[in-house]
Design a protein around this motif. Structure first.
Motif: not given
Lengths: 220, 220
Positions: A99-100, A102, A118, A123-126, B126, B128-129, B131-132, B135
């Motif tokens: 997953a990217s 949560f 995002v 990119e990723a987001v939590v 964190v 987003p950039r 976070t990726r 993770l």
DNA sequence: GGCGGCCTCCTCCTGGAGGAGGAGGTCGCC
DNA sequence: GGCGACCTCCTCCTCCAGGAGGAGGCCGCC
């Protein structure tokens, strides 16, 4: 180019809510919905969405398993997991599944659409509440509290460089080739490293390099 | 009750910029500034801020070390790390040091003030950039469910045992002593291990042991 | 019983690793 | 200029690591 989103949740009401939120954004298009993981997989195959909003708890196939399957697709969509509770295991399992992001289902509308954008750009987001737990857990997994009682300041640049190559399993001759040096010179550096660190042989040097975090596993 | 913030960065211009952004928020108060880690520590003692905005690269004492020291305080402030580049090691080291968040310096003003509020209430944030990457790294650290199932099925119990001792830096003679065997026998096992794993020497065996997670860097 | 896998131990041999003890070079600092 | 830190490259020497090629014993399976 709009962002194509697939909604996956077993509660139709929630899907409708999310659809209303996302649909009002000009750059986002909800291309489909699914009520369980299996339907989600076939929907992804048919609709090729960019982003999947994935619920965790669902009948037949849950969101974690669905995410895992999606990761094996060619050009898989980004998966943004939505959970009701910030339960650690769900987060961790989803992450492992690929997953990217949560989010919690009580996420503000604005944060939701931001998150879609995002993850769409890679990119990723939590969710902050989840991040805290995730970081705590991450910190525990890390190479250790690092009691820097005895650092290695005494090593020169060259020696440190040689140590790194040693720690990758290279022989003296290979290190010499890598650094464009004579094997004799490499042996001198190796000897100095061993002496300075109080080690017997290069095997112990490799062990120390990993234990002290000078090199870290899982590069491969 | 306002949120008391301390700015720590070696560039006065940046501090001014952040101060302007934060000062305009009614619930946030910038109570002080520091240009390096050492000053930051004494400022925290004197001013008792709720949140510290911490730069990584600084003269004298860097942000990671300062964060680590802060964590040992009674009732420590939350640390929000700000860096120019999204370098992995900084992130990981900062988190290990106890940071509650990680942002890039080009963060939009709104996100910055949000982040301050988030870490103040005990959650984490964190970029987003980042976070990726985080993770991805986290995922690699996790107990991998299937890839680790059959890494070295071909090794016998004895060979595995010998590999573990090898990976701790022991010589053949020492392994022999440990397992109450002759050195010759140990050499036989070592040879078999190397042959089965396709390795050249025990140095490479140690590297493989760490890389595959057969042994893990430990706190001890 | 025979066969194969595993553990144990052996000898002979080669090559690399590492120590001892040099030497010459550059560079920065006092 | 002298000194020291560092990098570079020698030679001579010893010792361990690891391969080759065995051998005997134990145990489980067909």
């Amino acid at each position: 180019m709009t962002i194509r989103v697939l909604l996956v949740d077993d509660q139709p009401l929630l899907r409708t809510g999310f659809r209303l939120i996302l649909q009002s954004e000009p750059d986002i298009e909800v291309v489909g919905e699914a009520g369980d993981g299996e339907v989600a997989l076939s929907q992804v195959r048919a609709l090729r969405p960019d982003v999947v909003l994935m619920d965790i708890r669902m009948p037949r196939m849950d969101g974690v398993e669905a995410t895992r399957r999606l990761a094996e697709f060619d050009d898989p969509p980004r998966v943004l997991v939505l959970t009701t509770y910030d339960l650690d295991e769900y987060v961790v399992d989803s992450l492992r599944a690929g997953a990217s992001g949560f989010l919690l289902k009580d996420v503000p509308a604005e944060d939701l659409v931001d998150a879609v954008r995002v993850v769409h750009r890679g990119e990723a987001v939590v969710a902050p509440r989840v991040t805290r737990r995730l970081l705590d857990r991450f910190a525990r997994l890390l190479p250790a509290p690092r009691t820097d009682d005895a650092p290695l300041p005494e090593l020169t640049d060259r020696e440190h460089q040689v140590l790194l190559l040693m720690a990758r399993g290279l022989s003296n001759a290979e290190i010499a080739g890598q650094l464009v040096l004579s094997e004799t010179t490499v042996k001198t550096h190796v000897s100095n490293v061993l002496m300075k660190l109080g080690l017997r042989d290069r095997v112990q040097a490799v062990v120390l390099a990993y234990e002290r975090g000078i090199v870290k596993p899982s590069t491969s």
